[in-house]
Design a protein around this motif. Structure first.
Motif, PDB file in Angstrom:
ATOM      1  N   LEU A 129       0.819  -1.215   0.000  1.00  0.00           N
ATOM      2  CA  LEU A 129       0.000   0.000   0.000  1.00  0.00           C
ATOM      3  C   LEU A 129       0.853   1.265   0.000  1.00  0.00           C
ATOM      4  N   ALA A 130       2.058   1.165   0.538  1.00  0.00           N
ATOM      5  CA  ALA A 130       2.945   2.331   0.585  1.00  0.00           C
ATOM      6  C   ALA A 130       3.617   2.613  -0.757  1.00  0.00           C
ATOM      7  N   ASP A 131       3.626   1.614  -1.636  1.00  0.00           N
ATOM      8  CA  ASP A 131       4.320   1.799  -2.918  1.00  0.00           C
ATOM      9  C   ASP A 131       3.639   0.971  -4.013  1.00  0.00           C
ATOM     10  N   THR A 132       2.380   1.268  -4.268  1.00  0.00           N
ATOM     11  CA  THR A 132       1.640   0.502  -5.288  1.00  0.00           C
ATOM     12  C   THR A 132       2.152   0.787  -6.695  1.00  0.00           C
ATOM     13  N   ALA A 133       2.809   1.908  -6.885  1.00  0.00           N
ATOM     14  CA  ALA A 133       3.236   2.304  -8.231  1.00  0.00           C
ATOM     15  C   ALA A 133       4.139   1.267  -8.889  1.00  0.00           C
ATOM     16  N   LYS A 134       4.927   0.570  -8.089  1.00  0.00           N
ATOM     17  CA  LYS A 134       5.857  -0.383  -8.695  1.00  0.00           C
ATOM     18  C   LYS A 134       5.158  -1.672  -9.151  1.00  0.00           C
ATOM     19  N   TYR A 135       3.859  -1.765  -8.901  1.00  0.00           N
ATOM     20  CA  TYR A 135       3.090  -2.932  -9.328  1.00  0.00           C
ATOM     21  C   TYR A 135       2.111  -2.604 -10.460  1.00  0.00           C
ATOM     22  N   GLU A 136       2.281  -1.484 -11.090  1.00  0.00           N
ATOM     23  CA  GLU A 136       1.303  -1.029 -12.085  1.00  0.00           C
ATOM     24  C   GLU A 136       1.217  -1.907 -13.320  1.00  0.00           C
ATOM     25  N   GLN A 137       2.180  -2.820 -13.496  1.00  0.00           N
ATOM     26  CA  GLN A 137       2.114  -3.713 -14.648  1.00  0.00           C
ATOM     27  C   GLN A 137       1.119  -4.856 -14.436  1.00  0.00           C
ATOM     28  N   TYR A 138       0.578  -4.964 -13.237  1.00  0.00           N
ATOM     29  CA  TYR A 138      -0.373  -6.033 -12.916  1.00  0.00           C
ATOM     30  C   TYR A 138      -1.805  -5.500 -12.949  1.00  0.00           C
ATOM     31  N   ASP A 139      -2.730  -6.347 -13.410  1.00  0.00           N
ATOM     32  CA  ASP A 139      -4.135  -5.928 -13.407  1.00  0.00           C
ATOM     33  C   ASP A 139      -5.061  -6.923 -12.718  1.00  0.00           C
TER      34      ASP A 139
END
Length: 213
Positions: A63-73
């Motif tokens: 939750l503190a760094d969701t940006a690094k998971y943006e390749q997942y949907d």
């Protein structure tokens, strides 16, 4: 022999030239596949400290760094999970979902043991557009998917005795008014599934269609 290996290496590399800038990933002539996957890794999930079969939400680190998971949907609930906890993916204090906007699909891993989705578990999870439920699911708690206003596709690997599944009040209130539903059990038609679910949990009485199996 060395020349043959060198030729194979060259073919593997050059087979992808011209494509890498236009698509996010590729498969080479050697059969190697993309490193990109659409499913969030299991490391993002948090569990009850006293019972690892109870899923309580996302980890603080995720939750503190969701940006690094943006390749997942896609959220794929791990097979070991039996119970999805009360308000697991809904932050009651902020009145908002904890699911990032880039996660639009909810599925369950093969061999899923999940039998219970508790009250408020996915409440107001607006990003979700599709859900695929496992065969062992027996209970969905109150308003578990209420205000999932973009949810327009539901598939379910229904057990033969699906009429005994407990769907509590308001589970499907305020989901999308138009959508499709599909039975993944070949012995139960999607039409019968739709007729049944319309009587449960505030499911829309019109606007949804049965998808061919």
């Amino acid at each position: 022999m060395k020349n043959k290996k060198l030729l194979k290496t060259i073919l593997c590399v050059t087979s992808g030239i011209g494509f890498a800038t236009s698509i996010p990933f590729m498969t080479t002539a050697c059969g190697s596949s993309s490193t990109k996957t659409s499913i969030l890794p299991d490391e993002v999930y948090k569990y009850d400290p006293n019972d690892s079969t109870i899923l309580t939400g996302f980890t603080d680190e995720f939750l503190a760094d969701t940006a690094k998971y943006e390749q997942y949907d896609t959220m794929e609930i791990p097979a070991s999970v039996i119970n999805i906890d009360y308000g697991a993916f809904y932050n009651i204090s902020t009145n908002a979902t904890t699911i990032p906007t880039f996660v639009t699909k909810l599925t369950f891993a093969n061999g899923s043991k999940c039998s219970v989705i508790n009250k408020l578990a996915f409440y107001a999870c607006v990003p979700l557009t599709s859900v695929s439920f496992p065969s062992g699911l027996t209970t969905i708690g109150q308003v578990a998917f209420r205000y999932c206003s973009m949810l327009n596709y539901i598939a379910w690997d229904l057990p033969d005795d699906y009429q005994n599944i407990n769907i509590d009040n308001g589970v499907f209130f305020d989901i999308a008014s138009i959508g499709k539903i599909k039975s993944l059990n070949p012995s139960i038609s999607s039409g019968d599934f739709l007729t049944w679910i319309k009587t449960k949990g505030g499911f829309p009485s019109s606007g949804w269609e049965a998808e061919a199996q």
